[in-house]
Motif scaffolding. Sequence first.
Motif, short mmCIF file in Angstrom:
data_model
loop_
_atom_site.label_atom_id
_atom_site.label_comp_id
_atom_site.label_asym_id
_atom_site.label_seq_id
_atom_site.Cartn_x
_atom_site.Cartn_y
_atom_site.Cartn_z
N LEU A 138 0.83 -1.22 0.00
CA LEU A 138 0.00 0.00 0.00
C LEU A 138 0.86 1.26 0.00
CD1 LEU A 138 -2.86 -1.05 2.45
CD2 LEU A 138 -3.02 -0.74 -0.02
N LEU A 139 1.90 1.27 0.84
CA LEU A 139 2.77 2.45 0.88
C LEU A 139 3.50 2.64 -0.44
CD1 LEU A 139 4.30 2.22 4.46
CD2 LEU A 139 2.42 3.66 3.67
N ASN A 140 3.92 1.51 -1.06
CA ASN A 140 4.57 1.62 -2.38
C ASN A 140 3.60 2.18 -3.40
OD1 ASN A 140 7.15 0.72 -3.85
ND2 ASN A 140 5.53 -0.09 -5.16
N GLY A 141 2.32 1.78 -3.31
CA GLY A 141 1.31 2.31 -4.22
C GLY A 141 1.06 3.79 -3.99
N MET A 142 1.03 4.22 -2.72
CA MET A 142 0.85 5.66 -2.43
C MET A 142 1.99 6.48 -3.00
SD MET A 142 -0.58 5.65 1.48
CE MET A 142 -2.01 4.68 1.96
N ASP A 143 3.24 5.94 -2.87
CA ASP A 143 4.39 6.65 -3.43
C ASP A 143 4.27 6.77 -4.94
OD1 ASP A 143 5.44 6.88 -0.92
OD2 ASP A 143 6.79 5.14 -1.11
N ALA A 144 3.79 5.70 -5.62
CA ALA A 144 3.64 5.74 -7.07
C ALA A 144 2.57 6.76 -7.48
CB ALA A 144 3.27 4.34 -7.58
N ILE A 145 1.52 6.85 -6.71
CA ILE A 145 0.45 7.84 -7.02
C ILE A 145 0.98 9.25 -6.83
CG2 ILE A 145 -1.78 8.73 -6.22
CD1 ILE A 145 -2.56 5.85 -5.58
N HIS A 146 1.80 9.45 -5.78
CA HIS A 146 2.38 10.79 -5.52
C HIS A 146 3.30 11.20 -6.67
CE1 HIS A 146 3.99 14.17 -3.29
NE2 HIS A 146 5.24 13.71 -3.52
N GLU A 147 4.08 10.24 -7.21
CA GLU A 147 4.99 10.57 -8.31
C GLU A 147 4.22 10.94 -9.57
OE1 GLU A 147 7.74 7.43 -8.98
OE2 GLU A 147 8.49 7.39 -6.93
#
Length: 578
Positions: A478-487
Motif C-alpha cells: 500500500l505504501l509503495n502504491g501511495m508513493d507511485a500515485i504521488h509521483e
Amino acid sequence: MINVTYLYDFYSAFKTQLNKGRSESVIVYTENLDLSRFNQDDYRTNLGKWLKEKYRHTKIDVVVVIGHTALNYLLRNEKPLWPDVPVLFTLASDVEITKIHLPTNVTGKTIRADFANIVSLAKSVLPDTRRIALVGNVPSLDIYRTYLPEQIARMSGQIDIVDLRGRPIEELRQLVSALPEDSVIYFTTLTYDSKQQKRIDHAEALEEIAHIANRPILTDDPTTIGQGPLAVTSFDPIKEGKDTAQLVSKVLNGSDISHIRVSNSQYTALLDWRQLERWGVDEKKLPPGSEVRFYTPPVWVLYRWQILTTVAVITILFGLLIALLIERQRRSKAVEESRQRLAQVAHMNRKITASIYSEMIAHELIQPLAAILSNVEAAQMFLQADSPSLDQVRQILVNIQRDDLRASDLIKSMRGLLKKSESEVINIDIHQVIRNVLNFLAGEAKIRHVQLNEVLAPRAFVISANVAQLQQVIVNILLNGMDAIHEKDSFVRRISIHTEISGKNAVLVSIADTGTGFNDNVARVFDSFFTTKPEGMGLGLSITDAIVQAHGGQIWAENATEGGIVRFKLPLSQSELK
C-alpha cells in the motif's frame, strides 16, 4: 533296461550327428521289437514275417541294433532279411556280446554291464557295505540281465548276497524294511507279482520299495534317478548316440565294417543329492567323475553375487539416507535461521515504517485526545452549576468513550505493527488482516489524498500465517502504491484491494493503484536494493516477496492501464479445505 526318455536323448543325438555336414539327410527307419514283454516263439516268427514284408522294396544301407537282446534276435532269426547289410550294435552288454559269435559284417559299441560295478559303487559310497539284497523279477523274466547269475556266483566270495527276487510284493515290503545296517539294495527289474500272478508297473514298484526300505537302493537304470535310488550306473545317451552315428557315417562313407573293432563304454555314477543327505553319505567318498543330480546349493552359493550386490546397494542407499537426513537437518537449521533473519529484517522494516509515520500517528492521536480533554472540561463546568444537567453530562461521557475507543484502536494498530511475535503462526481470516491495515493507514491515505477501496469476497478466507508479517506485506504494498500515485500526481488517486478464490486451495489478493506503474522494471521490482525512488533503499518489496514465499505463496507485479497491480497468492489452511 532302457526307457523311452533315454532312447529319445540317444536318438536325437544320433540323428543330429549323422546328418551333420551332409547336404542331404539320411533316412532313418525305427522299429520297436518289444521283446521284453512279448517273448513268445509265435510272436518272434510273425514279427520276422512282418518285417520282411514291410521292407521288401526298401534298400537298407546299415542296420543299427540297440541292445544285445535285439541283436540276438536279428542274428538268430532274421539275418536272411538283410544278408549282406552291415550291422552296428550299441548299448549292448559287454558280457552278452562275448557270448555271441559275431559275423564279419557285425560290430559296434558295448557298455560295461557288470554286477561288479554295482558292488564297487556300493562300497565306494557306503564303505561299511557287507551284503547286497537283490530285488526284482526271477532270473527267467529278466532278459536284460542274463549275465547276472554267473556274476553273482563270481562275486559271492567278496560280498554276501541276499536274493529277494521273485518274492511277492507284500512280503518284500516287510523284508526291505528290516534289513541289516550293513546292507544295500540292488533293484533290477520288478514287473511281476508272483503271489497275485499279474504284471505291475516297474516305476511304481521302485518308488514304493524306496519309500519303505530302511537301506539305500542302487540300480543300473539311469532313468530311475530321482525316483528313490541313491545311485545308479549310467551311460550318457547323448555321447553314445554321437559315437554310434560316427560309426554309421564311417560305414556309409565306404569304410570296411570288418576293420572296425568293438569298443566299450565305462559307466558313470549318477547320485541323488536328496538321498545322499537322507543316508548321511559323505560327498568326499563319491567315485571320481560322479554326477550329482537334484543338488540345491545354499542360498549364499546360489545367489552369492546377487546377495553381495544387494548388500552393496543397501549399504549405499543407507549411506545416502544418512546423508539426506543430515542434509535435511542442516537445511532445516538453515531455513530456521533464514526465517529468524527474515523476521528480524521484517521487524526492522516495520519499525522504520512506524518511525516514518509516527508524525501521522501522533496527529491522529491528538484529535481524540484533545476532544476527550475538551469534553472533560465541559463536564466539570456542568457539574459546578447549581443545577447541573445530567443529560448533558451523560452525552459528554458518551463522546469521551467514543474518542477513547478511537485512540485505543490507533494504538492497537501501532502495537500490531511493532509486535515481535514472528514465530507465532495462527489461523486467521485474511479479510480481518486487510481491514486492520486499512484502518491503520487511513490517516496517511487522508493526508496524501488517496482513496482506499476494499472489494473483498463475501466468504471468509482462513489462512495459516504470522499476522504481524502478513500485515507488513500489505502495508509495504500500500505504501509503495501511495508513493507511485504521488509521483504521477494524477487526478485519480485510488488504491483498490480485491480478494478471490484461486483454484481450490488458495486465496488471491490483488492491490491495484493509479500510480506510475512498473513499466519495464516489472520483472525486477522484488529484487533486493532495486528502487526507482531517489530516497528509497529497495528493501520493502524484497522483504514482502520473502515473507510471501516463507508462507508458501507467490507474489508478482503487473502493469495496468491506470497504474500498477501487485498480486500475491497464499494457500488456505487445512481446516479451511476440510
